[in-house]
Design an enzyme around this catalytic site. Structure first.
Site, mmCIF file in Angstrom:
data_model
loop_
_atom_site.group_PDB
_atom_site.id
_atom_site.type_symbol
_atom_site.label_atom_id
_atom_site.label_comp_id
_atom_site.label_asym_id
_atom_site.label_seq_id
_atom_site.Cartn_x
_atom_site.Cartn_y
_atom_site.Cartn_z
ATOM 1 N N SER A 1 0.830 -1.210 0.000
ATOM 2 C CA SER A 1 0.000 0.000 0.000
ATOM 3 C C SER A 1 0.862 1.257 0.000
ATOM 4 O O SER A 1 0.332 2.372 0.059
ATOM 5 C CB SER A 1 -0.924 -0.001 1.222
ATOM 6 O OG SER A 1 -0.173 -0.172 2.407
ATOM 7 N N ASN B 1 -1.663 -2.647 13.158
ATOM 8 C CA ASN B 1 -3.115 -2.456 13.203
ATOM 9 C C ASN B 1 -3.516 -1.227 14.016
ATOM 10 O O ASN B 1 -4.350 -0.430 13.584
ATOM 11 C CB ASN B 1 -3.802 -3.702 13.770
ATOM 12 C CG ASN B 1 -3.549 -4.926 12.901
ATOM 13 O OD1 ASN B 1 -2.982 -4.802 11.818
ATOM 14 N ND2 ASN B 1 -3.960 -6.093 13.375
ATOM 15 N N THR C 1 -40.104 25.961 -9.131
ATOM 16 C CA THR C 1 -40.338 24.599 -8.658
ATOM 17 C C THR C 1 -40.580 23.796 -9.927
ATOM 18 O O THR C 1 -41.118 24.333 -10.909
ATOM 19 C CB THR C 1 -41.571 24.488 -7.737
ATOM 20 O OG1 THR C 1 -42.734 24.871 -8.476
ATOM 21 C CG2 THR C 1 -41.456 25.369 -6.501
ATOM 22 N N HIS C 2 -40.140 22.555 -9.946
ATOM 23 C CA HIS C 2 -40.245 21.719 -11.148
ATOM 24 C C HIS C 2 -39.549 22.370 -12.344
ATOM 25 O O HIS C 2 -39.908 22.097 -13.486
ATOM 26 C CB HIS C 2 -41.710 21.423 -11.517
ATOM 27 C CG HIS C 2 -42.548 20.951 -10.363
ATOM 28 N ND1 HIS C 2 -42.784 19.618 -10.104
ATOM 29 C CD2 HIS C 2 -43.187 21.639 -9.379
ATOM 30 C CE1 HIS C 2 -43.536 19.507 -9.018
ATOM 31 N NE2 HIS C 2 -43.791 20.712 -8.565
ATOM 32 N N SER D 1 -14.390 25.497 -27.235
ATOM 33 C CA SER D 1 -14.510 24.251 -27.983
ATOM 34 C C SER D 1 -13.425 24.218 -29.046
ATOM 35 O O SER D 1 -13.059 25.244 -29.606
ATOM 36 C CB SER D 1 -15.894 24.189 -28.631
ATOM 37 O OG SER D 1 -15.857 23.352 -29.776
ATOM 38 N N LYS E 1 -18.009 28.948 -28.500
ATOM 39 C CA LYS E 1 -18.388 28.321 -27.234
ATOM 40 C C LYS E 1 -17.625 28.827 -26.020
ATOM 41 O O LYS E 1 -16.434 29.130 -26.092
ATOM 42 C CB LYS E 1 -18.156 26.814 -27.340
ATOM 43 C CG LYS E 1 -19.062 26.134 -28.365
ATOM 44 C CD LYS E 1 -20.415 25.827 -27.793
ATOM 45 C CE LYS E 1 -20.400 24.416 -27.229
ATOM 46 N NZ LYS E 1 -21.676 24.097 -26.609
ATOM 47 N N ASN F 1 -17.858 27.026 -22.475
ATOM 48 C CA ASN F 1 -18.551 25.954 -21.757
ATOM 49 C C ASN F 1 -18.289 26.030 -20.257
ATOM 50 O O ASN F 1 -17.161 26.303 -19.840
ATOM 51 C CB ASN F 1 -18.096 24.598 -22.294
ATOM 52 C CG ASN F 1 -18.474 24.404 -23.749
ATOM 53 O OD1 ASN F 1 -19.544 24.830 -24.175
ATOM 54 N ND2 ASN F 1 -17.585 23.799 -24.514
ATOM 55 N N GLU G 1 -19.596 21.829 -14.558
ATOM 56 C CA GLU G 1 -19.899 20.453 -14.974
ATOM 57 C C GLU G 1 -19.042 19.461 -14.196
ATOM 58 O O GLU G 1 -19.489 18.368 -13.852
ATOM 59 C CB GLU G 1 -19.676 20.300 -16.475
ATOM 60 C CG GLU G 1 -20.709 21.068 -17.290
ATOM 61 C CD GLU G 1 -20.310 21.154 -18.753
ATOM 62 O OE1 GLU G 1 -20.613 20.218 -19.505
ATOM 63 O OE2 GLU G 1 -19.682 22.155 -19.139
ATOM 64 N N TYR H 1 -9.186 -6.860 12.812
ATOM 65 C CA TYR H 1 -8.477 -6.338 11.637
ATOM 66 C C TYR H 1 -8.477 -7.398 10.541
ATOM 67 O O TYR H 1 -8.239 -8.580 10.779
ATOM 68 C CB TYR H 1 -7.017 -5.954 11.963
ATOM 69 C CG TYR H 1 -6.311 -5.400 10.711
ATOM 70 C CD1 TYR H 1 -6.418 -4.061 10.364
ATOM 71 C CD2 TYR H 1 -5.607 -6.244 9.851
ATOM 72 C CE1 TYR H 1 -5.835 -3.564 9.210
ATOM 73 C CE2 TYR H 1 -5.012 -5.761 8.690
ATOM 74 C CZ TYR H 1 -5.138 -4.418 8.372
ATOM 75 O OH TYR H 1 -4.570 -3.936 7.216
ATOM 76 N N GLN I 1 -7.273 -2.209 4.408
ATOM 77 C CA GLN I 1 -6.306 -1.383 3.671
ATOM 78 C C GLN I 1 -7.001 -0.632 2.525
ATOM 79 O O GLN I 1 -6.498 0.384 2.049
ATOM 80 C CB GLN I 1 -5.188 -2.283 3.129
ATOM 81 C CG GLN I 1 -4.096 -1.551 2.398
ATOM 82 C CD GLN I 1 -2.855 -2.423 2.222
ATOM 83 O OE1 GLN I 1 -2.099 -2.641 3.147
ATOM 84 N NE2 GLN I 1 -2.665 -2.949 1.021
ATOM 85 N N LYS J 1 -8.202 3.446 2.353
ATOM 86 C CA LYS J 1 -7.424 4.674 2.137
ATOM 87 C C LYS J 1 -7.668 5.353 0.804
ATOM 88 O O LYS J 1 -7.802 6.575 0.746
ATOM 89 C CB LYS J 1 -5.943 4.372 2.315
ATOM 90 C CG LYS J 1 -5.587 4.213 3.768
ATOM 91 C CD LYS J 1 -4.190 3.703 3.962
ATOM 92 C CE LYS J 1 -4.130 2.940 5.268
ATOM 93 N NZ LYS J 1 -5.021 1.740 5.303
HETATM 94 N N1 ARG Z 1 -1.037 -1.252 5.225
HETATM 95 C C1 ARG Z 1 -1.904 -1.809 6.206
HETATM 96 C C2 ARG Z 1 -3.270 -1.107 6.139
HETATM 97 O O1 ARG Z 1 -3.334 -0.103 5.526
HETATM 98 C C3 ARG Z 1 -1.312 -1.647 7.548
HETATM 99 C C4 ARG Z 1 -1.800 -2.637 8.544
HETATM 100 C C5 ARG Z 1 -1.254 -3.984 8.216
HETATM 101 N N2 ARG Z 1 -1.606 -4.906 9.228
HETATM 102 C C6 ARG Z 1 -1.453 -6.207 9.042
HETATM 103 N N3 ARG Z 1 -1.805 -6.974 10.025
HETATM 104 N N4 ARG Z 1 -1.011 -6.720 7.929
HETATM 105 O O2 ARG Z 1 -4.251 -1.550 6.667
#
Ligand code: ARG
Length: 457
Positions: free
Chosen positions: A22, A109, A154-155, A276, A282, A284, A289, A316, A321, A324
């Site tokens: 990650s 974790n 309205t509408h 455009s 144009k 735009n 948008e 966990y 993961q 994120k």
């Molecule tokens: N990169 C992991 C996450 O974003 C970190 C936690 C990893 N924990 C594990 N037990 N492998 O969740």
């Protein structure tokens, strides 16, 4: 060597490593990861698990890591799985074996949950300021054009005349509630997970209250199982952000319509429109948008996280993961969008003649009914009678005010009068003085309240 590699005698499959890693997206947590590690090192020291020298070495190493990120020189290693392993690896390189003591009693974790909470907390403060800028632009429009009237819809059909300021401020209040929701979410973000270990807590005597103080958390999580797997604080932020996106999208939609040649109610500044490649004439409304379009991904990010979370067993799981990217995407999207929306609003120019020209007499039909009501006619009957006048005017192809007096007299004796006061748009609008109405005084009160809401922290 992987930091969890003790029980392994083979390397991770290369494609598995790529899928599992990650670091590509969580490296942005570097600041918070250092912050959390610093607090944990101090906690270990206070618990007697690190000597003064060991603590000093770790803090020095962490400071060095921070300096490298700030200078843009922190070098990732191909084996770095995430920001936590990258930092531990680098710490080893910088301070040697004592680096191995930092993870005592800590798990990635509780570490990652801590990092993300610190990160979201900081982001929420930035978001609040950005939403405020959009609100300030709306308020400025409302203040500058307090006497401007326009059709209300309205509408998407003409309904009743309103102040332009009143329309603008309707979005101010939507954004105000969005800020309130985010602020409310912040109190649940601001809770310390560190010290929860992998899931069961820790036995090493690190004082979690001390950690919370160090990191500026208002509370300590009450259950370690919950702490390492709770992502509802992110759901709340994504939900509030999705709703904010919906509000921005609705504002954008109104403005896209109002900026058409057919409506011509507002002129958008050329800094926020694009041409455009084919049609030379144009301009735009791309910024708007995109505001409308990006609400789609904000909603999508909320949905993504809810689906990731549903059905997860305690506690966990690596699925987490996946929290994120939607989170970061939502925050990035809003950081890009909000300043542009503020710019669009600050620079747009309402077009009084076009608004005025669109104010059709039919929009005063309700005021004519109200007039009858004040003459003692029950509203239901008044509504019906005015409906007849509207039909008559339509059949003759004239505005309501141009229907001859004898026609009105035939419809109802009370209409055998000088109705010019009824067909005064200004008067009709300003008569709406109930709290929250579109009359001048009522909107002035609204403006005062909006100013106060912006000033309050
Ligand atoms: N990169 C992991 C996450 O974003 C970190 C936690 C990893 N924990 C594990 N037990 N492998 O969740």
């Amino acid at each position: 060597m992987k930091l969890w590699g003790g029980r392994y005698d083979v390397d991770t499959d290369a494609l598995m490593h790529k899928l599992n890693a990650s670091i590509r997206f969580d490296q942005r947590l570097w600041r918070e990861d250092v912050q959390g590690s610093r607090a944990w090192a101090q906690g270990l020291h206070r618990a007697g698990l690190l000597t003064d020298e060991e603590l000093a070495a770790l803090l020095e190493g962490l400071a060095q890591i921070e300096a490298e990120w700030e200078a843009g020189t922190f070098a990732l290693h191909p084996d770095d799985e995430d920001i936590h392993t990258a930092h531990e690896r680098r710490l080893h390189e910088l301070v040697g074996a004592v680096a191995g003591k930092l993870h005592t009693g800590r798990s990635r974790n509780d570490q990652v949950a801590t990092d993300v909470r610190l990160y979201v907390r900081r982001q929420l403060d930035q978001l609040d300021a950005e939403i405020r800028t959009v609100q300030a632009a709306l308020l400025a429009q409302a203040e500058q054009h307090i006497d401007l009237l326009m059709p209300g819809y309205t509408h998407l059909q003409q309904a009743q005349p309103i102040r332009y300021s009143h329309w603008v401020l309707s979005f101010f209040w939507m954004l105000q509630r969005d800020r309130e929701r985010l602020r409310d979410a912040r109190s649940r973000v601001n809770v310390l997970p560190l010290g929860s270990g992998a899931l069961a807590g820790h036995s090493l005597g690190v004082d979690r209250t001390f950690l919370a103080e160090q990191l500026g958390f208002e509370a300590v999580s009450p259950n370690s199982l919950d702490a390492v797997s709770d992502r509802d604080f992110i759901v709340e932020v994504l939900a509030a952000a999705a709703l904010l996106g919906v509000h921005l999208s609705r504002l954008a939609e109104d403005l896209i319509i109002y900026a058409t040649r057919e409506f011509g109610f507002v002129r958008l500044d050329p800094r926020y429109t694009t041409g455009s490649s084919l049609m030379p004439q144009k301009a735009n409304p791309d910024a708007l948008e995109l505001a409308r379009g990006k609400s789609g991904r904000l909603i999508g990010n909320l949905t993504t996280l809810l689906v990731v979370l549903k059905g997860l067993p305690s506690t966990y799981n690596k699925d987490l993961q996946e929290d994120k990217e939607p989170l970061f995407d939502t925050l990035d999207t809003l950081h890009d969008l909000l300043p542009v929306m503020a710019g669009v609003i600050e620079t747009m120019q309402p077009q009084p003649e076009r608004m005025r020209a669109a104010l059709d007499d039919a929009m005063l039909a309700t005021d004519l009914a109200d007039y009858l009501v004040r003459q003692g006619v029950p509203f239901r009957q008044a509504h019906h009678l005015v409906g007849r006048a509207v039909a008559e005017a339509e059949a003759r192809g004239v505005p309501l005010r141009a229907l001859p007096r004898e026609v009105y007299a035939r419809i109802h004796p009370a209409l055998d009068a000088d109705l010019s006061v009824v067909f005064d748009v200004e008067r009709a609008v300003d008569a709406k003085q109930a709290i929250g109405s579109t009359g001048r005084d009522a909107v002035q009160v609204q403006i005062e309240n909006a100013r106060r809401a912006l000033q309050a922290t």
